[in-house]
Design a protein around this motif. Structure first.
Motif, PDB file in Angstrom:
ATOM      1  N   GLY A  95       0.822  -1.197   0.000  1.00 51.04           N
ATOM      2  CA  GLY A  95       0.000   0.000   0.000  1.00 51.04           C
ATOM      3  C   GLY A  95       0.855   1.246   0.000  1.00 51.04           C
ATOM      4  N   THR A  96       0.220   2.383   0.200  1.00 53.08           N
ATOM      5  CA  THR A  96       0.906   3.681   0.160  1.00 53.08           C
ATOM      6  C   THR A  96       0.540   4.486   1.402  1.00 53.08           C
ATOM      7  OG1 THR A  96       0.872   3.720  -2.262  1.00 53.08           O
ATOM      8  CG2 THR A  96       1.185   5.822  -1.136  1.00 53.08           C
ATOM      9  N   VAL A  97       1.531   5.126   1.972  1.00 51.53           N
ATOM     10  CA  VAL A  97       1.313   6.040   3.091  1.00 51.53           C
ATOM     11  C   VAL A  97       1.472   7.464   2.582  1.00 51.53           C
ATOM     12  CG1 VAL A  97       2.013   6.726   5.409  1.00 51.53           C
ATOM     13  CG2 VAL A  97       2.279   4.346   4.692  1.00 51.53           C
ATOM     14  N   ARG A  98       0.472   8.276   2.822  1.00 51.90           N
ATOM     15  CA  ARG A  98       0.527   9.692   2.434  1.00 51.90           C
ATOM     16  C   ARG A  98       1.042  10.480   3.645  1.00 51.90           C
ATOM     17  NH1 ARG A  98      -5.588  10.531   1.332  1.00 51.90           N
ATOM     18  NH2 ARG A  98      -5.514   9.463   3.347  1.00 51.90           N
ATOM     19  N   ILE A  99       2.225  11.035   3.512  1.00 48.73           N
ATOM     20  CA  ILE A  99       2.866  11.693   4.644  1.00 48.73           C
ATOM     21  C   ILE A  99       3.536  12.976   4.180  1.00 48.73           C
ATOM     22  CG2 ILE A  99       4.939  10.258   4.331  1.00 48.73           C
ATOM     23  CD1 ILE A  99       5.385  10.456   7.363  1.00 48.73           C
ATOM     24  N   ALA A 100       3.477  14.007   5.014  1.00 46.78           N
ATOM     25  CA  ALA A 100       4.138  15.271   4.715  1.00 46.78           C
ATOM     26  C   ALA A 100       4.919  15.724   5.938  1.00 46.78           C
ATOM     27  CB  ALA A 100       3.120  16.342   4.311  1.00 46.78           C
ATOM     28  N   ALA A 101       6.001  16.450   5.700  1.00 51.80           N
ATOM     29  CA  ALA A 101       6.824  16.978   6.784  1.00 51.80           C
ATOM     30  C   ALA A 101       7.296  18.368   6.418  1.00 51.80           C
ATOM     31  CB  ALA A 101       8.018  16.063   7.047  1.00 51.80           C
ATOM     32  N   THR A 102       7.618  19.151   7.439  1.00 46.59           N
ATOM     33  CA  THR A 102       8.156  20.483   7.222  1.00 46.59           C
ATOM     34  C   THR A 102       9.658  20.409   6.968  1.00 46.59           C
ATOM     35  OG1 THR A 102       8.435  20.794   9.612  1.00 46.59           O
ATOM     36  CG2 THR A 102       6.380  21.586   8.619  1.00 46.59           C
ATOM     37  N   TYR A 103      10.225  21.532   6.559  1.00 46.56           N
ATOM     38  CA  TYR A 103      11.612  21.602   6.082  1.00 46.56           C
ATOM     39  C   TYR A 103      12.610  20.962   7.044  1.00 46.56           C
ATOM     40  CZ  TYR A 103      16.141  23.798   5.123  1.00 46.56           C
ATOM     41  OH  TYR A 103      17.475  24.023   4.896  1.00 46.56           O
ATOM     42  N   PHE A 126       5.760   5.374  -0.243  1.00 48.71           N
ATOM     43  CA  PHE A 126       5.501   6.658   0.394  1.00 48.71           C
ATOM     44  C   PHE A 126       5.060   7.686  -0.636  1.00 48.71           C
ATOM     45  CE2 PHE A 126       9.123   4.915   2.960  1.00 48.71           C
ATOM     46  CZ  PHE A 126       8.386   4.623   4.097  1.00 48.71           C
ATOM     47  N   ASP A 127       3.973   8.367  -0.344  1.00 46.98           N
ATOM     48  CA  ASP A 127       3.636   9.604  -1.048  1.00 46.98           C
ATOM     49  C   ASP A 127       4.131  10.709  -0.112  1.00 46.98           C
ATOM     50  OD1 ASP A 127       2.614  11.830  -2.251  1.00 46.98           O
ATOM     51  OD2 ASP A 127       0.509  11.228  -2.109  1.00 46.98           O
ATOM     52  N   LEU A 128       5.404  11.081  -0.268  1.00 46.26           N
ATOM     53  CA  LEU A 128       6.090  11.977   0.668  1.00 46.26           C
ATOM     54  C   LEU A 128       6.096  13.397   0.126  1.00 46.26           C
ATOM     55  CD1 LEU A 128       7.799  12.341   3.249  1.00 46.26           C
ATOM     56  CD2 LEU A 128       9.809  11.703   1.882  1.00 46.26           C
ATOM     57  N   GLN A 129       5.638  14.333   0.939  1.00 50.33           N
ATOM     58  CA  GLN A 129       5.512  15.721   0.500  1.00 50.33           C
ATOM     59  C   GLN A 129       6.216  16.681   1.453  1.00 50.33           C
ATOM     60  OE1 GLN A 129       1.323  16.597  -0.191  1.00 50.33           O
ATOM     61  NE2 GLN A 129       0.943  14.452  -0.704  1.00 50.33           N
ATOM     62  N   LEU A 145      -3.958  13.617   3.867  1.00 44.63           N
ATOM     63  CA  LEU A 145      -2.720  13.019   4.367  1.00 44.63           C
ATOM     64  C   LEU A 145      -3.053  12.052   5.492  1.00 44.63           C
ATOM     65  CD1 LEU A 145      -0.363  16.153   4.668  1.00 44.63           C
ATOM     66  CD2 LEU A 145      -0.142  14.310   2.994  1.00 44.63           C
ATOM     67  N   ASP A 146      -2.288  10.957   5.562  1.00 40.97           N
ATOM     68  CA  ASP A 146      -2.433  10.033   6.684  1.00 40.97           C
ATOM     69  C   ASP A 146      -1.715  10.570   7.922  1.00 40.97           C
ATOM     70  OD1 ASP A 146      -3.800   7.909   5.217  1.00 40.97           O
ATOM     71  OD2 ASP A 146      -1.879   7.646   4.175  1.00 40.97           O
ATOM     72  N   MET A 284      -7.277   4.468  10.062  1.00 49.13           N
ATOM     73  CA  MET A 284      -6.077   4.501   9.241  1.00 49.13           C
ATOM     74  C   MET A 284      -5.970   3.235   8.403  1.00 49.13           C
ATOM     75  SD  MET A 284      -2.794   5.984  11.274  1.00 49.13           S
ATOM     76  CE  MET A 284      -2.756   7.660  11.893  1.00 49.13           C
ATOM     77  N   SER A 285      -5.335   3.363   7.249  1.00 51.80           N
ATOM     78  CA  SER A 285      -5.014   2.184   6.454  1.00 51.80           C
ATOM     79  C   SER A 285      -3.951   1.364   7.188  1.00 51.80           C
ATOM     80  CB  SER A 285      -4.479   2.599   5.082  1.00 51.80           C
ATOM     81  OG  SER A 285      -3.208   3.229   5.223  1.00 51.80           O
ATOM     82  N   GLY A 286      -3.805   0.112   6.801  1.00 48.08           N
ATOM     83  CA  GLY A 286      -2.794  -0.735   7.425  1.00 48.08           C
ATOM     84  C   GLY A 286      -1.390  -0.168   7.315  1.00 48.08           C
ATOM     85  N   PRO A 287      -0.952   0.259   6.117  1.00 49.04           N
ATOM     86  CA  PRO A 287       0.389   0.827   5.990  1.00 49.04           C
ATOM     87  C   PRO A 287       0.582   2.096   6.835  1.00 49.04           C
ATOM     88  CG  PRO A 287      -0.426   0.163   3.850  1.00 49.04           C
ATOM     89  CD  PRO A 287      -1.577   0.030   4.800  1.00 49.04           C
ATOM     90  N   ALA A 288      -0.433   2.959   6.882  1.00 48.67           N
ATOM     91  CA  ALA A 288      -0.313   4.180   7.672  1.00 48.67           C
ATOM     92  C   ALA A 288      -0.209   3.864   9.159  1.00 48.67           C
ATOM     93  CB  ALA A 288      -1.499   5.104   7.407  1.00 48.67           C
ATOM     94  N   ALA A 289      -1.021   2.935   9.629  1.00 53.82           N
ATOM     95  CA  ALA A 289      -0.967   2.546  11.034  1.00 53.82           C
ATOM     96  C   ALA A 289       0.374   1.893  11.359  1.00 53.82           C
ATOM     97  CB  ALA A 289      -2.113   1.593  11.356  1.00 53.82           C
TER      98      ALA A 289
END
Length: 301
Positions: A95-103, A126-129, A145-146, A284-289
């Motif tokens: 699966g895919t985890v949608r995750i974002a982080a600051t600088y 990862f859908d990393l943003q 986002l997850d 949450m989805s399995g991958p996100a959890a």
């Protein structure tokens, strides 16, 4: 010649390498400075090589030390991950985890953890943003986002989210070894205010910095503002000013190899808190959890 090597020795060595000071490593590990010193001496004796160059106000890795540091980090990470190994067949999760982080967190905190997660869950993508904190908050609330990884002290109304602190990082004074404040064990904010100050502006750092200065009825003598961490390191290392930043982003050298010293601050100032936020009461989805629990356990270790 073989010798008895312990994880504790490796942990103390890595702490000293990351901070550039045995005293700071001891504070981070909650042990005496002699415990750090003895661990490093035992490693150097067993390996029959010098791991650190000793300088007047700190240490720096030798070439052999840098090589050993890379191996030590991998051993410690593997040990931590083994303790929190997922149940049998969890490696097959997809699966895919949608995750974002600051600088700051994307640059200095998250990549290594994501790499360790991927080693355990190779089929999770990862859908990393890279986003600003307000955008991350909105996207998490909207279910776009997850997970968001942000500086929790900057989050507006944290109670709107599920959240967890992953890292509390002490703020210290950075300066060149030749700076007058380098001769002071624990300068106050009043002492620091007498010298030019380099202010980092990313991740709302200016607002959070001025907030704790204001609480102490003091004001930094801002000589330069920059959004570049490497520019800040260079200016500090060359003696153009000092700054107060967290241990998470501290490195005892600038890009061109000039030394940077760090000192604890006499005044009580808040640590930098990095953490996760997620949508409250959402499934949450399995991958996100799995990623959420991995980060909690990995940082808790």
């Amino acid at each position: 010649m073989a010798f008895d090597l312990t994880l504790r020795q490796l942990r103390y060595f890595v702490a000293a390498a990351q901070t550039g000071q045995f005293s700071m490593a001891a504070a981070n590990e909650h042990v005496s400075q002699s415990a750090i010193t003895n661990a490093v001496l035992a490693l150097e004796s067993g390996l029959d090589t010098r791991l650190f160059e000793r300088l007047p106000h700190g240490v720096v890795l030798t070439p052999d030390g840098q090589d050993f540091y890379n191996h030590a980090r991998r051993v410690l990470d593997a040990a931590r991950d083994a303790v929190h190994k997922p149940p049998f067949r969890a490696h097959d999760m997809r699966g895919t985890v949608r995750i974002a982080a600051t600088y700051t967190l994307l640059g200095y905190f998250l990549p290594e953890l994501l790499a360790r997660f991927r080693a355990t869950y190779p089929f999770v993508d990862f859908d990393l943003q890279d986003r600003e904190r307000p955008d991350i908050e909105t996207a998490v609330l909207n279910g776009e986002l997850d997970l968001g990884v942000v500086l929790l002290s900057n989050v507006e109304r944290l109670s709107r989210f599920g959240s967890h602190v992953l890292n509390r990082s002490r703020r210290q004074l950075w300066m060149a070894p030749s700076h007058p404040l380098a001769q002071t064990d624990a300068p106050s904010l009043k002492d620091i205010a007498a010298h030019p100050y380099i202010l980092i502006t990313v991740d709302e750092a200016e607002q959070s910095t001025l907030r704790y200065w204001k609480k102490k009825s003091a004001k930094p003598n801002i000589a330069f503002r920059t959004s570049s961490m490497e520019a800040l390191r260079g200016l500090v290392a060359h003696g153009f000013g000092v700054t107060v930043l967290s241990d998470m982003v501290f490195r005892p050298w600038s890009l061109e190899g000039k030394r940077i010293e760090a000192r604890p601050i006499l005044d009580a100032i808040p640590p930098m808190e990095a953490g996760m936020i997620w949508q409250k009461n959402a499934q949450m989805s399995g991958p996100a959890a799995a990623l959420q629990q991995f980060l909690i356990h990995a940082c808790g270790a």
